[in-house]
Write a protein that holds these residues in place. Structure first.
Motif, PDB file in Angstrom:
ATOM      1  N   LEU A 193       0.832  -1.206   0.000  1.00 34.65           N
ATOM      2  CA  LEU A 193       0.000   0.000   0.000  1.00 34.65           C
ATOM      3  C   LEU A 193       0.863   1.251   0.000  1.00 34.65           C
ATOM      4  O   LEU A 193       0.535   2.241  -0.672  1.00 34.65           O
ATOM      5  N   THR A 194       1.978   1.209   0.730  1.00 34.32           N
ATOM      6  CA  THR A 194       2.885   2.355   0.735  1.00 34.32           C
ATOM      7  C   THR A 194       3.382   2.637  -0.671  1.00 34.32           C
ATOM      8  O   THR A 194       3.353   3.771  -1.148  1.00 34.32           O
ATOM      9  N   LEU A 195       3.833   1.584  -1.350  1.00 30.74           N
ATOM     10  CA  LEU A 195       4.396   1.757  -2.691  1.00 30.74           C
ATOM     11  C   LEU A 195       3.349   2.292  -3.656  1.00 30.74           C
ATOM     12  O   LEU A 195       3.637   3.124  -4.507  1.00 30.74           O
ATOM     13  N   ILE A 196       2.112   1.806  -3.532  1.00 29.08           N
ATOM     14  CA  ILE A 196       1.081   2.180  -4.490  1.00 29.08           C
ATOM     15  C   ILE A 196       0.570   3.599  -4.238  1.00 29.08           C
ATOM     16  O   ILE A 196       0.460   4.401  -5.157  1.00 29.08           O
ATOM     17  N   PHE A 197       0.274   3.900  -2.980  1.00 24.62           N
ATOM     18  CA  PHE A 197      -0.438   5.151  -2.709  1.00 24.62           C
ATOM     19  C   PHE A 197       0.478   6.300  -2.304  1.00 24.62           C
ATOM     20  O   PHE A 197       0.081   7.449  -2.329  1.00 24.62           O
ATOM     21  N   PHE A 198       1.688   5.994  -1.871  1.00 23.08           N
ATOM     22  CA  PHE A 198       2.560   7.087  -1.451  1.00 23.08           C
ATOM     23  C   PHE A 198       3.816   7.142  -2.298  1.00 23.08           C
ATOM     24  O   PHE A 198       4.710   7.931  -2.038  1.00 23.08           O
ATOM     25  N   GLY A 199       3.848   6.276  -3.309  1.00 26.76           N
ATOM     26  CA  GLY A 199       4.850   6.141  -4.370  1.00 26.76           C
ATOM     27  C   GLY A 199       6.223   6.759  -4.153  1.00 26.76           C
ATOM     28  O   GLY A 199       6.433   7.541  -3.245  1.00 26.76           O
ATOM     29  N   GLY A 200       7.175   6.391  -4.980  1.00 25.29           N
ATOM     30  CA  GLY A 200       8.522   6.966  -4.921  1.00 25.29           C
ATOM     31  C   GLY A 200       9.259   6.518  -3.685  1.00 25.29           C
ATOM     32  O   GLY A 200       8.678   6.433  -2.609  1.00 25.29           O
ATOM     33  N   ALA A 201      10.557   6.226  -3.845  1.00 28.19           N
ATOM     34  CA  ALA A 201      11.311   5.663  -2.735  1.00 28.19           C
ATOM     35  C   ALA A 201      11.341   6.604  -1.532  1.00 28.19           C
ATOM     36  O   ALA A 201      11.120   6.196  -0.408  1.00 28.19           O
ATOM     37  N   ALA A 202      11.566   7.922  -1.786  1.00 27.03           N
ATOM     38  CA  ALA A 202      11.703   8.860  -0.678  1.00 27.03           C
ATOM     39  C   ALA A 202      10.402   8.955   0.110  1.00 27.03           C
ATOM     40  O   ALA A 202      10.388   8.905   1.337  1.00 27.03           O
ATOM     41  N   ARG A 203       9.276   9.069  -0.619  1.00 33.68           N
ATOM     42  CA  ARG A 203       7.997   9.193   0.071  1.00 33.68           C
ATOM     43  C   ARG A 203       7.619   7.876   0.751  1.00 33.68           C
ATOM     44  O   ARG A 203       6.952   7.875   1.791  1.00 33.68           O
ATOM     45  N   SER A 204       8.033   6.756   0.157  1.00 35.33           N
ATOM     46  CA  SER A 204       7.768   5.479   0.807  1.00 35.33           C
ATOM     47  C   SER A 204       8.475   5.401   2.139  1.00 35.33           C
ATOM     48  O   SER A 204       7.935   4.875   3.113  1.00 35.33           O
ATOM     49  N   VAL A 205       9.718   5.912   2.182  1.00 36.23           N
ATOM     50  CA  VAL A 205      10.469   5.890   3.437  1.00 36.23           C
ATOM     51  C   VAL A 205       9.748   6.739   4.478  1.00 36.23           C
ATOM     52  O   VAL A 205       9.573   6.341   5.630  1.00 36.23           O
ATOM     53  N   ALA A 206       9.265   7.916   4.034  1.00 35.99           N
ATOM     54  CA  ALA A 206       8.530   8.778   4.959  1.00 35.99           C
ATOM     55  C   ALA A 206       7.295   8.066   5.478  1.00 35.99           C
ATOM     56  O   ALA A 206       7.013   8.073   6.689  1.00 35.99           O
ATOM     57  N   ALA A 207       6.554   7.404   4.571  1.00 31.39           N
ATOM     58  CA  ALA A 207       5.359   6.676   4.983  1.00 31.39           C
ATOM     59  C   ALA A 207       5.734   5.536   5.931  1.00 31.39           C
ATOM     60  O   ALA A 207       5.022   5.255   6.891  1.00 31.39           O
ATOM     61  N   GLY A 208       6.890   4.907   5.654  1.00 32.22           N
ATOM     62  CA  GLY A 208       7.365   3.829   6.529  1.00 32.22           C
ATOM     63  C   GLY A 208       7.624   4.335   7.932  1.00 32.22           C
ATOM     64  O   GLY A 208       7.265   3.680   8.918  1.00 32.22           O
ATOM     65  N   PHE A 209       8.241   5.523   8.023  1.00 28.58           N
ATOM     66  CA  PHE A 209       8.499   6.099   9.344  1.00 28.58           C
ATOM     67  C   PHE A 209       7.193   6.414  10.058  1.00 28.58           C
ATOM     68  O   PHE A 209       7.064   6.204  11.260  1.00 28.58           O
ATOM     69  N   LEU A 210       6.212   6.934   9.292  1.00 24.19           N
ATOM     70  CA  LEU A 210       4.916   7.229   9.902  1.00 24.19           C
ATOM     71  C   LEU A 210       4.274   5.952  10.431  1.00 24.19           C
ATOM     72  O   LEU A 210       3.744   5.929  11.551  1.00 24.19           O
ATOM     73  N   ALA A 211       4.354   4.876   9.632  1.00 19.93           N
ATOM     74  CA  ALA A 211       3.779   3.608  10.061  1.00 19.93           C
ATOM     75  C   ALA A 211       4.472   3.124  11.333  1.00 19.93           C
ATOM     76  O   ALA A 211       3.831   2.658  12.281  1.00 19.93           O
ATOM     77  N   ALA A 212       5.812   3.270  11.365  1.00 23.30           N
ATOM     78  CA  ALA A 212       6.561   2.854  12.555  1.00 23.30           C
ATOM     79  C   ALA A 212       6.150   3.704  13.749  1.00 23.30           C
ATOM     80  O   ALA A 212       6.024   3.203  14.874  1.00 23.30           O
ATOM     81  N   ALA A 213       5.908   5.013  13.490  1.00 24.14           N
ATOM     82  CA  ALA A 213       5.502   5.896  14.580  1.00 24.14           C
ATOM     83  C   ALA A 213       4.144   5.472  15.119  1.00 24.14           C
ATOM     84  O   ALA A 213       3.923   5.463  16.337  1.00 24.14           O
ATOM     85  N   VAL A 214       3.225   5.098  14.217  1.00 23.96           N
ATOM     86  CA  VAL A 214       1.908   4.625  14.656  1.00 23.96           C
ATOM     87  C   VAL A 214       2.073   3.381  15.510  1.00 23.96           C
ATOM     88  O   VAL A 214       1.489   3.249  16.589  1.00 23.96           O
ATOM     89  N   SER A 215       2.921   2.455  15.020  1.00 22.92           N
ATOM     90  CA  SER A 215       3.114   1.189  15.716  1.00 22.92           C
ATOM     91  C   SER A 215       3.727   1.396  17.107  1.00 22.92           C
ATOM     92  O   SER A 215       3.175   0.958  18.117  1.00 22.92           O
TER      93      SER A 215
END
Lengths: 77, 600
Positions: B378-400
């Motif tokens: 879902l990160t790759l599809i909706f938040f696309g691009g490696a840099a934005r995916s990393v940002a989304a990954g950090f957000l997901a980690a923050a939620v977790s």
């Protein structure tokens, strides 16, 4: 000079004189090798200051501050 | 297990010793099995059992959890101590780390208070590592001083394993012949024994100290965050490439299979069922779930092997403490990243009851193997691009992590217990990670297992959904859930998918795909961009994806995890809380995000 283990500056070492940590915490420390007469050195302190790493016989252990308060060490000066 | 007069050809040898001295590595080498190993104290909490044969005798080998003494306080230590005190084995192999010989000898001598010294083998492991640090061990002298049989080993390279097998066999044979004259164990002080049996050249831990100065210092947390970001970045960019490759392969393979079936004279129904149903779902699962796992898991194993996890616990202890939790919870969360049921069991390494309960109840906030691929896709599809995916990954980690800490804090407030308890944790020497082993092990134990579970679970789920659709029950079910879903930024299909995935979280994505693609048939070539089309047609937008990701992190644990929570806590109330708490968190967070998204 006698000091609490938790009061050692980073890089400062001392010989363990007394283990005052009560109950389970004290037993655990002894099992790890924090016994009277051993030399222990404060190696690193965490960013939050609540826990520090101590080096003992070439091994490193993380010990929370309140637990380290229960150990009395003799420092050189 | 005492042998009588009859001839006994099955013997039991148990591996015991301090945590992180390499017992599991010795076990794997002895038995040819593959118990998980890692460079931190407490990796093994449940005994593993294996065996080897020698001549006509069979030897059962038990790998006990690590313990500092026979009367250890934490649950995993107590299990190991109990096994020894009850004398359940014929021979005890006391495994010691050559780099911390005092403690190893102390443990072996403690075992000698229960077992006869003739039934104990002292295995001095990690000799190579100690040698590299300038520590030489005089094994014959050690044997003489302790009164025990001593075998030197470097289990990671297989060194000393043959000798160990032979020693076990010899001890068992001697015991069977009944030479029961008690020998005497040493009474000398372990520290003195170490001093006389080892010579140390130079500073044994110079380099480790230098690395620790950086990792445990002010820069530690930013460095660890950067490492995490790097792993996410490699995963995101690599997964895209791999997924494209797989899509290409499957797009070519599916028509070929269809052609083969038709040529073999299979009817249209059978061909449709196999190709559009079973195979299509399997291809989808593989092409979407495999790439992120195949990249992320080996990278994470490398960090684990290097010895970074206990340092993470050290750096984060202050944060956990403020939430009334234990720094070691960082370790149990890392185990949860693999499997939450395993993570819950791993909580046995936390000695104090209250903190252990919090770690058990909140482990599900760490997304496991089964949920991880959905998050990355879902990160790759909706938040696309490696840099934005990393940002989304950090957000997901923050939620977790944020949810974990907040939940711990809430439980602390509710139970009004005193928080801080003692925390001592060994920080092991850094080890050079073995890349090939990490890749092979994670591919076999994690990636392949998750994929298999997903495929196995997706097939019956496909059958169920097909039936539900036929009877119209599925539409009724999703329509019934629709209002509840819509209120929190999801929809009926998504909620239905999470409910149907209660047995295995892996099938959330396949179920959603089958519901959205209509008629239960997936005709598109499997791949990330096709997935994007299907989901967008299902009415998804970026906020929907964000809500699904949040709900994936924060919802009721799967059946296996709940069963484990009940087993570990023995309390129906705790088990219910473990299901309700995360679901409430998820629903609340999703509602907030959904509300905020309307104004942006």
């Amino acid at each position: 000079m006698e000091k609490r283990l938790s009061d050692l500056r980073t890089g400062q070492g001392g010989i363990i004189k007394k283990l005052e940590a009560a109950g389970a915490a004290g037993e655990r420390l002894e099992e790890l090798g924090f016994t009277r007469g051993s030399f222990v050195e404060a190696a690193h302190r965490s960013l939050f200051g609540d826990i520090a790493a101590y080096s003992l016989c070439g091994e490193v252990f993380a010990v929370r501050e309140e637990t380290a308060e229960g150990i009395v060490v003799e420092t050189g000066g | 297990m005492k042998s009588g007069a009859s001839r006994k050809i099955v013997f039991t040898a148990a591996l015991a010793g301090n945590p992180n001295v390499g017992k599991s590595t010795v076990f794997n080498r002895l038995t040819g099995r593959s118990a998980h190993t890692g460079n931190w104290a407490g990796k093994t909490v449940v005994s593993a059992v294996g065996g080897f044969k020698r001549g006509n005798a069979c030897f059962t080998v038990v790998d006990l959890p690590g313990a500092y003494s026979l009367r250890g306080k934490s649950a995993d230590e107590a299990a190991a101590g109990g096994f020894i005190i009850r004398r359940e084995a014929d021979v005890i192999v006391a495994v010691a780390d050559a780099g911390s010989l005092t403690r190893g000898v102390k443990f072996a001598l403690e075992v000698a208070s229960v077992y006869d010294p003739s039934e104990i083998i002292l295995c001095v492991n990690l000799l190579d590592e100690a040698r590299a640090r300038g520590i030489e061990t005089n094994l014959p002298k050690l044997s003489e001083m302790t009164g025990l049989t001593v075998i030197g080993a470097s289990a990671a390279n297989g060194e000393g394993i043959d000798e160990l097998r032979e020693a076990i066999a010899r001890k068992c044979a001697e015991k069977e012949r009944g030479g029961r004259e008690r020998s005497l164990a040493a009474t000398a002080d372990p520290a003195r024994i170490k001093k006389l049996c080892q010579t140390v050249r130079g500073k044994p831990d110079g380099l480790d100290r230098k690395i620790d100065k950086i990792i445990l210092g002010v820069r530690g947390i930013p460095i660890m965050a950067a490492l995490f970001g790097l792993i996410l970045w490699i995963t995101a960019s690599g997964a895209n490439l791999l997924s494209e490759g797989l899509t290409w392969v499957f797009a070519a393979a599916l028509p070929a299979v269809r052609g083969l079936l038709e040529a073999a004279g299979a009817g249209a129904d059978l061909t449709g069922f196999l190709c559009d149903g079973v195979l299509a779902v399997v291809c989808w699962v593989v092409s979407v779930m495999l790439p992120p796992m195949a990249i992320f898991f080996p990278l994470f194993t490398l960090l684990e092997d290097a010895g970074l996890l206990p340092r993470l616990a050290f750096n984060l202890d202050g944060v956990f403490k403020k939430a009334g939790a234990h720094g070691k919870q960082a370790l149990t969360m890392c185990m949860g990243l693999g499997c939450n049921a395993a993570g819950v069991t791993a909580c046995r390494i936390i000695d104090s009851g209250g903190e252990r309960r919090k770690a058990v109840l909140t482990n599900v906030f760490t997304p496991c193997n089964g949920r991880f691929p959905l998050l990355t896709a879902l990160t790759l599809i909706f938040f696309g691009g490696a840099a934005r995916s990393v940002a989304a990954g950090f957000l997901a980690a923050a939620v977790s992590v944020g949810s974990t800490l907040l939940a711990c804090k809430l439980i602390s407030l509710a139970s009004r217990e005193k928080g801080a308890s003692d925390f001592t944790l060994a920080l092991p020497p850094y080890r050079r990670p073995r890349v090939l082993r990490a890749v092979a092990e994670s591919a076999r134990d994690k990636t392949a297992r998750v994929l298999l579970r997903a495929v196995v679970a997706a097939a019956p789920a496909g059958a169920l959904i097909w039936t539900l659709r036929r009877t119209g029950a599925l539409d009724g079910f999703t329509a019934f859930l629709e209002p509840a879903g819509a209120a929190i930024g999801l929809d009926g299909v998504i909620l239905a998918a999470f409910l149907l995935a209660f047995p295995a979280n892996e099938i959330v994505l396949p179920v959603m795909l089958m519901c959205y693609s209509g008629a239960g048939v997936l005709r598109e070539a499997p791949g990330l961009s096709e997935l994007s089309d299907i989901l967008r047609r299902g009415g998804w937008s970026a906020p929907t994806a964000a809500c699904v990701m949040i709900f994936s992190i924060c919802h009721f644990p799967c059946a296996a995890t709940l069963a484990t929570i009940f087993k570990e806590t023995g309390s129906v109330k705790s088990t219910l809380l473990a299901a309700v708490l995360p679901t409430a968190f998820g629903a609340g967070l999703c509602a907030i995000v959904n509300f905020a998204a309307r104004f942006v």
